[in-house]
Scaffold this active site. Structure first.
Site, PDB file in Angstrom:
ATOM      1  N   TRP A 119      33.639  46.619  46.105  1.00 63.20           N
ATOM      2  CA  TRP A 119      34.835  47.320  46.582  1.00 63.20           C
ATOM      3  C   TRP A 119      34.511  48.800  46.782  1.00 63.20           C
ATOM      4  O   TRP A 119      34.818  49.376  47.833  1.00 63.20           O
ATOM      5  CB  TRP A 119      35.965  47.166  45.559  1.00 63.20           C
ATOM      6  CG  TRP A 119      37.347  47.487  46.070  1.00 63.20           C
ATOM      7  CD1 TRP A 119      38.347  46.596  46.319  1.00 63.20           C
ATOM      8  CD2 TRP A 119      37.886  48.781  46.366  1.00 63.20           C
ATOM      9  NE1 TRP A 119      39.466  47.257  46.769  1.00 63.20           N
ATOM     10  CE2 TRP A 119      39.212  48.599  46.808  1.00 63.20           C
ATOM     11  CE3 TRP A 119      37.375  50.079  46.321  1.00 63.20           C
ATOM     12  CZ2 TRP A 119      40.043  49.659  47.193  1.00 63.20           C
ATOM     13  CZ3 TRP A 119      38.193  51.144  46.715  1.00 63.20           C
ATOM     14  CH2 TRP A 119      39.509  50.934  47.136  1.00 63.20           C
ATOM     15  N   SER A 163      41.110  45.140  35.753  1.00 58.15           N
ATOM     16  CA  SER A 163      41.273  45.700  37.092  1.00 58.15           C
ATOM     17  C   SER A 163      42.266  46.854  37.177  1.00 58.15           C
ATOM     18  O   SER A 163      43.366  46.779  36.620  1.00 58.15           O
ATOM     19  CB  SER A 163      41.717  44.605  38.062  1.00 58.15           C
ATOM     20  OG  SER A 163      41.895  45.138  39.344  1.00 58.15           O
ATOM     21  N   PRO A 164      41.914  47.911  37.931  1.00 55.12           N
ATOM     22  CA  PRO A 164      42.892  48.957  38.240  1.00 55.12           C
ATOM     23  C   PRO A 164      43.887  48.502  39.300  1.00 55.12           C
ATOM     24  O   PRO A 164      44.819  49.231  39.621  1.00 55.12           O
ATOM     25  CB  PRO A 164      42.020  50.114  38.750  1.00 55.12           C
ATOM     26  CG  PRO A 164      40.791  49.465  39.277  1.00 55.12           C
ATOM     27  CD  PRO A 164      40.571  48.242  38.427  1.00 55.12           C
ATOM     28  N   SER A 165      43.688  47.292  39.853  1.00 57.36           N
ATOM     29  CA  SER A 165      44.700  46.718  40.747  1.00 57.36           C
ATOM     30  C   SER A 165      45.918  46.255  39.957  1.00 57.36           C
ATOM     31  O   SER A 165      46.985  46.038  40.531  1.00 57.36           O
ATOM     32  CB  SER A 165      44.120  45.533  41.524  1.00 57.36           C
ATOM     33  OG  SER A 165      43.112  45.944  42.416  1.00 57.36           O
ATOM     34  N   CYS A 189      39.171  40.921  48.559  1.00 51.92           N
ATOM     35  CA  CYS A 189      39.215  41.439  47.192  1.00 51.92           C
ATOM     36  C   CYS A 189      40.001  40.443  46.350  1.00 51.92           C
ATOM     37  O   CYS A 189      40.972  39.837  46.814  1.00 51.92           O
ATOM     38  CB  CYS A 189      39.896  42.809  47.189  1.00 51.92           C
ATOM     39  SG  CYS A 189      40.467  43.352  45.566  1.00 51.92           S
ATOM     40  N   GLY A 190      39.590  40.273  45.090  1.00 50.83           N
ATOM     41  CA  GLY A 190      40.231  39.288  44.222  1.00 50.83           C
ATOM     42  C   GLY A 190      41.704  39.521  43.990  1.00 50.83           C
ATOM     43  O   GLY A 190      42.405  38.641  43.486  1.00 50.83           O
TER      44      GLY A 190
END
Length: 557
Positions: A88, A421-423, A195-196
């Site tokens: 990413w 994750s920062p997502s 992206c996951g």
């Protein structure tokens, strides 16, 4: 024959005790050349393996985040025991075509290997620089000076393997040559890779991803390396799958149960809509209406509903349901054909369930993602991988527990990985600050030995740059001194003396060695401004002799 025996003995070692290979040692030797080579990354791979196994034994975890550049790598080395290289981050900041974009794995396939080499070269350089500096110290000085292990193993993002078997093989070769101690490969389609934490993820069949893992292991074997292989699954949140060829996937594929749609496939409807001139929102409305009528279910859900509708006594109904659940339990991986046969024996005849009708325009099947689907894939991947990673939609300890217990019910010694994750919007997760603090050690006890913030380097970089730029625009040099220079000093950050950090002293040693011990052009000789940083300061601020204060930097007057 001697080399074949050597490879077989290597495979029989503790390192590969749990690894399954569908090929022979002779196959590996036949693919090698006559010139035997060794790779620095292999030493790092062995180091990584031992590190992860120690964490597994202790119920702890290696925690890390995605590194952007040599600055981050050298600072991370003081506190973290592994380094992550994120696809990413590479996609957004450092592709070999210099064209940034989102994480769709559509960048040149040498992008991440090149970033690995960038960071691995930096690790080796700062290790050499530190060694030269310590050799100039007395024994007492060395004892007082903390040693930093700059050679932290790098684990890199291999995306989906970037294509077919030969593409995966060549990608893995690049990673070994560029310095990766480990790589991860995910079970998405390489054509539609996302992206996951994006929508629209399309899985490949279990068997296809196993082929990727086998291809990676074969390449590592041919090169004679012990690179750690991480298998990632996106099955928890995926809603599409490329193929129904693998029976292990059948129980999670959705079919239409509304008989009124017989012979009316979604793909045909969409083609007719496009032919009629519809587009955009109109086509989406067509699809939404069709799906609302389809009553999509897995085969097992359809059979259960059919049994519940049977006009029989409750006791007989319970018996049939229990028998069906026994035969269709997820660990049995019941195929579509087997399921229909068992359903007929239980009185479910002429069941309308069609998995072809809801296929997308691209031909993908509908998939019901879940932790259970991830567990089934974890079982299949475990014999071919060293670490299993389930991508999740949120930081959920219950899901982590389900996945860990599920995978380790069949593979009790399997190591697990987790994307911090920062997502995720961590503040919206429902966790308290204390629970967030304890999240890593809590799931480490479940076997998650490698935990990482994929895009941590990018976010930390963006935060410091944004806040400093705003402050610098308003307060000028005071903003730099307060926010950066003094904080570097207070926290012992070695970039305070950035000439030394970059290795000016190290290359002065080269100059002096070449010129008999003296060099009039040494970079760190008389006149270098970094001399200003040699003093120890009692506090920052302007000089006030009567109060015993000392200036931040020595005046040049």
């Amino acid at each position: 024959e001697a080399e074949v025996a050597e490879v077989q003995a290597w495979w029989n070692s503790e390192r590969f005790r749990l690894t399954k290979r569908p090929y022979t040692a002779r196959d590996v030797v036949s693919l090698r050349g006559n010139l035997r080579q060794t790779y620095a990354s292999n030493e790092m791979a062995k180091k990584l393996w031992c590190l992860l196994k120690n964490h597994q034994a202790n119920g702890t975890a290696s925690r890390t985040f995605g590194a952007l550049d040599p600055v981050q790598v050298t600072q991370m080395a003081k506190h973290l025991d592994t380094i992550y290289v994120s696809g990413w981050q590479c996609s957004a900041t450092h592709t070999t075509s210099n064209e940034p974009g989102p994480d769709l794995a559509d960048y040149p396939y040498d992008t991440v290997p090149n970033k690995v080499e960038h960071l691995f070269f930096a690790q080796q350089y700062h290790d050499r620089k530190q060694r030269e500096e310590r050799m100039r110290m007395s024994r007492e000085e060395r004892a007082r000076t903390p040693y930093v292990d700059y050679l932290r193993p790098i684990i890199a993002d291999g995306d989906t393997g970037f294509g077919g078997t030969t593409a995966t093989v060549k990608l893995c070769k690049l990673f070994v040559e560029r310095g990766a101690a480990g790589i991860h490969i995910e079970d998405q389609s390489s054509v539609t890779k996302k992206c996951g934490h994006m929508a629209g993820k399309v899985l490949v069949a279990i068997s296809e991803h196993i082929n990727r893992l086998v291809a990676a292991r074969l390449q590592f074997d041919v090169m004679g390396v012990e690179t750690v292989l991480v298998a990632r699954t996106d099955a928890e949140a995926a809603n599409l799958i490329q193929s129904n060829i693998d029976t292990r996937d059948h129980q999670f594929i959705l079919g239409v149960t509304n008989p009124n749609l017989k012979g009316k496939s979604l793909a045909t409807l969409m083609q007719q809509g496009m032919a009629a001139g519809k587009s955009g929102a109109e086509l989406q409305a067509l699809e939404d209406e069709w799906l609302s009528k389809a009553q999509l279910k897995t085969l097992s859900e359809a059979v259960v509903e059919a049994i519940e509708r049977q006009n029989i006594g409750e006791e007989e109904k319970r018996r049939k349901l229990n028998e069906w659940m026994h035969h269709s339990s997820y660990e049995r991986c019941l195929s579509n054909e087997e399921g229909r046969e068992i359903a007929e024996k239980l009185g479910v005849r002429n069941l309308f369930w069609d998995w072809d009708l809801p296929r997308t325009r691209e031909g993908f099947y509908r998939f019901k993602g879940s932790v259970i689907a991830s567990v089934v894939r974890g079982w299949a991947f475990s014999p071919h991988a060293d670490v299993i990673w389930m991508e999740t939609a949120s930081p959920n300890v219950i899901e982590c527990t389900q996945f860990s217990e599920g995978v380790r019910s069949k593979h009790p010694q399997m190591m697990l990985g987790y994307n911090l994750s920062p997502s995720f919007n961590w503040d919206a997760s429902g966790m308290s600050d204390e629970q967030m603090r304890d999240f890593i050690p809590k799931i480490a006890k479940l076997g998650y030995v490698w935990q990482f913030i994929t895009v941590g380097g990018l976010h930390s970089n963006a935060l410091i740059t944004s806040t400093f730029a705003r402050d610098f625009a308003n307060r000028g040099m005071l903003a730099y001194v307060e926010r950066i220079q003094r904080e570097e000093r207070n926290n012992g950050v070695d970039t305070l003396a950035h000439q030394k950090w970059a290795g000016a002293n190290y290359y002065d040693r080269y100059l002096k060695t070449v010129q008999g011990g003296v060099a009039s052009t040494a970079a760190m000789g008389k006149g270098v401004t970094e001399e200003q940083f040699k003093e120890s300061w009692t506090r920052p601020g302007a000089v006030e002799i009567d109060r015993g204060s000392i200036v931040v930097a020595k005046a040049r007057m």
